[in-house]
Design an enzyme around this catalytic site. Structure first.
Site, PDB file in Angstrom:
ATOM      1  N   LEU A   1      -5.607   0.535   0.019  1.00 27.64           N
ATOM      2  CA  LEU A   1      -4.556  -0.417  -0.329  1.00 27.64           C
ATOM      3  C   LEU A   1      -4.465  -0.335  -1.845  1.00 27.64           C
ATOM      4  CD1 LEU A   1      -5.479  -3.535   1.852  1.00 27.64           C
ATOM      5  CD2 LEU A   1      -3.453  -2.103   2.088  1.00 27.64           C
ATOM      6  N   ASP A   2      -3.253  -0.216  -2.388  1.00 31.06           N
ATOM      7  CA  ASP A   2      -3.156  -0.099  -3.836  1.00 31.06           C
ATOM      8  C   ASP A   2      -3.576  -1.399  -4.513  1.00 31.06           C
ATOM      9  OD1 ASP A   2      -0.883  -1.824  -4.003  1.00 31.06           O
ATOM     10  OD2 ASP A   2       0.468  -0.159  -3.661  1.00 31.06           O
ATOM     11  N   LYS A   3      -3.709  -1.349  -5.816  1.00 34.60           N
ATOM     12  CA  LYS A   3      -4.207  -2.482  -6.603  1.00 34.60           C
ATOM     13  C   LYS A   3      -3.406  -3.758  -6.352  1.00 34.60           C
ATOM     14  CE  LYS A   3      -5.312  -3.573 -11.397  1.00 34.60           C
ATOM     15  NZ  LYS A   3      -5.358  -3.019 -12.771  1.00 34.60           N
TER      16      LYS A   3
ATOM     17  N   SER B   1      -1.752  -4.561  -3.634  1.00 27.51           N
ATOM     18  CA  SER B   1      -1.706  -4.923  -2.216  1.00 27.51           C
ATOM     19  C   SER B   1      -2.992  -5.638  -1.842  1.00 27.51           C
ATOM     20  CB  SER B   1      -1.516  -3.685  -1.351  1.00 27.51           C
ATOM     21  OG  SER B   1      -0.299  -3.052  -1.669  1.00 27.51           O
TER      22      SER B   1
END
Length: 193
Positions: A51-53, A55
């Site tokens: 999950l990106d930063k 998210s």
């Protein structure tokens, strides 16, 4: 003689602002929050997918590389609750369902058909009530998107491609595992499936 390794598996509610990794090399190291700050994971633990930063939500972790590879396959659905900028239309939702062209590292990619629907504000999840922007800048709406793939920043690119950029992204389910943990909470599980 074979060495039998007992692998460990974890579910984690990844908070907003954390990277889905344990080490960052280079100048960015000091400015980023990492998963190891949330819990003392055993050596060799890896995130299954990312999950990106910006998210948040359900993240699975394991010490078993084979299981990690299997969980990333198209066999398992990944469901996301997405807050988008604007009042999303049925036409945009239909485009998401049918598959849409997005750019992946300069190459055009058509996403697989998926499930998508408008939802009410998710109040039953253990998520913080975080403001994404001031209400004076227009309406926001929530949708659920369920995929069997997971390209780099795919959901964000999909909503943007239909004219409704993502403001907030929360992964709520992978296969039969659903988000039930509070922010930053970790649970050790015997097996994922």
């Amino acid at each position: 003689m074979y060495k039998i390794t007992k692998h460990q598996h974890f579910t984690l509610h990844k908070p907003y602002g954390y990277l889905s990794q344990f080490i960052v090399n280079g100048k960015q190291k000091k400015r980023n929050k990492l998963l190891g700050e949330l819990y003392d994971f055993p050596l060799g633990t890896m995130a299954i997918g990312r999950l990106d930063k910006n998210s948040e939500g359900l993240l699975l972790l394991t010490t078993d590389g084979k299981m990690s590879y299997d969980m990333l396959s198209h066999k398992y659905e990944k469901e996301y609750y997405v807050q988008v900028d604007g009042n999303i239309t049925e036409q945009a939702i239909q485009q998401l369902k049918e598959g849409i062209e997005i750019s992946l590292e300069g190459t055009i990619y058509k996403t697989m058909p998926c499930q998508a629907s408008r939802i009410e504000i998710p109040v039953d999840l253990p998520i913080e009530n975080r403001k994404t922007r001031d209400e004076r800048h227009g309406p926001k709406s929530w949708i659920s998107i369920t995929l069997r793939e997971g390209k780099y920043r795919q959901v964000r690119k999909m909503t943007s491609a239909v004219g409704f950029p993502t403001l907030r992204l929360i992964r709520v389910r992978i296969g039969a595992i659903t988000l039930t943990l509070s922010k930053g909470e970790t649970e050790k599980v015997a097996n994922f499936y």
